[in-house]
Design a protein around this motif. Structure first.
Motif, PDB file in Angstrom:
ATOM      1  N   LEU A 102     -32.251  -4.345  -1.610  1.00  0.00           N
ATOM      2  CA  LEU A 102     -32.738  -2.996  -1.320  1.00  0.00           C
ATOM      3  C   LEU A 102     -33.170  -2.359  -2.629  1.00  0.00           C
ATOM      4  O   LEU A 102     -32.710  -2.745  -3.702  1.00  0.00           O
ATOM      5  CB  LEU A 102     -31.647  -2.142  -0.668  1.00  0.00           C
ATOM      6  CG  LEU A 102     -30.963  -2.714   0.576  1.00  0.00           C
ATOM      7  CD1 LEU A 102     -29.892  -1.751   1.063  1.00  0.00           C
ATOM      8  CD2 LEU A 102     -31.969  -2.987   1.681  1.00  0.00           C
ATOM      9  N   GLY A 140     -37.370  -3.324   1.964  1.00  0.00           N
ATOM     10  CA  GLY A 140     -36.749  -3.916   0.785  1.00  0.00           C
ATOM     11  C   GLY A 140     -37.556  -5.069   0.209  1.00  0.00           C
ATOM     12  O   GLY A 140     -38.697  -5.332   0.594  1.00  0.00           O
ATOM     13  N   GLY A 178     -33.785   2.461  -0.262  1.00  0.00           N
ATOM     14  CA  GLY A 178     -32.439   1.958  -0.500  1.00  0.00           C
ATOM     15  C   GLY A 178     -31.451   3.051  -0.872  1.00  0.00           C
ATOM     16  O   GLY A 178     -30.343   3.124  -0.315  1.00  0.00           O
ATOM     17  N   SER A 232     -26.719  -6.286   3.155  1.00  0.00           N
ATOM     18  CA  SER A 232     -27.564  -5.230   3.713  1.00  0.00           C
ATOM     19  C   SER A 232     -27.721  -5.382   5.222  1.00  0.00           C
ATOM     20  O   SER A 232     -27.667  -4.404   5.977  1.00  0.00           O
ATOM     21  CB  SER A 232     -28.939  -5.251   3.034  1.00  0.00           C
ATOM     22  OG  SER A 232     -28.823  -5.176   1.633  1.00  0.00           O
TER      23      SER A 232
END
Length: 255
Positions: A51, A96, A56, A8
């Motif tokens: 996420l 997240g 997300g 991520s």
């Protein structure tokens, strides 16, 4: 969730660094490739749990739609619309899954975790994109050297930012009461010295030296050598960020 977090972070950093690349010289192919890779990394972040929820999925959707826009939209829209997947990816990363250190040795300020996450994202994204940019010079001969020079300098700034934020994070932290009031620097450089100095040496000092070598190599127009050095730099940065994340997740030591 360790590797999904890395994926991520790399997705956001790669998209943000892409703002420095001019579509008119590199065409749609480079931007489409980076966007597709970022989409895959964001999907990995969702699958691994780093996420989640609306942020997300919104980031993944925004990045995927941007890739389609790059493919079928006008080239003049590429850079102006890139802000949307970047903002959504930043939102997804900061919103997240939160990670609490298992056995924290330091009490951290509220800004430390998100600040270091964004700095790590820029560092990993810039070094990866610089390496891929160097490879693109082999695909499209005759590209102006200013692009690789600009990305190399941006990489140097990202290393400096990572170092400054890491030092500021330690400076603003305090040791837990059980350690008897020793300073955060004694905790990092003493109790966790084995991992801490590896992180500093491998993940910050070595990439800084290599980046200076890349700058000199680019100056003489040797893109193939610069790409090789950037590949080594990327490996050092990745190892350093893995050690840094391990220190934070296990002992709560930021760097």
């Amino acid at each position: 969730m360790f590797f999904s977090w890395l994926a991520s972070v790399l997705a956001l950093g790669g998209l943000a660094s892409l703002l420095l690349v001019e579509p008119k010289d590199f065409g749609k192919g480079f931007h489409r490739f980076i966007g597709a890779m970022a989409s895959l990394l964001l999907a990995a972040g969702l699958a691994g749990g780093a996420l989640g929820g609306t942020p997300g999925w919104s980031a993944l959707l925004a990045c995927t739609l941007w890739v389609f826009l790059v493919q079928w939209g006008p080239a003049s829209w590429i850079r102006s619309t890139l802000a949307f997947p970047i903002l959504f990816a930043c939102w997804a990363l900061l919103a997240g899954t939160s990670y609490s250190p298992r056995e924290p040795l330091l009490q951290l300020s509220a800004w430390v975790a998100p600040g270091n996450t964004l700095a790590a994202s820029l560092l990993m994204g810039s070094v990866s994109l610089a390496m891929l940019l160097g490879h693109w010079y082999l695909v499209i001969p005759g590209l102006p050297m200013r692009h690789l020079r600009r990305m190399t300098r941006f990489l140097g700034l990202c290393i400096a930012l990572r170092l400054v934020l890491g030092a500021a994070s330690l400076g603003s932290s305090q040791s837990v009461p059980a350690l008897g009031g020793i300073s955060s620097w004694q905790v990092a450089a003493g109790i966790t010295a084995f991992f801490f100095w590896q992180r500093v040496g491998i993940g910050l000092v070595a990439p800084a030296v290599l980046t200076m070598m890349v700058e000199r190599t680019v100056r003489i127009g040797s893109t193939q050598s610069a790409t090789g050095l950037l590949y080594i730099t990327m490996i050092f940065v990745l190892i350093g960020e893995m050690i840094s994340r391990y220190l934070f997740m296990t002992l709560g030591v930021p760097q």
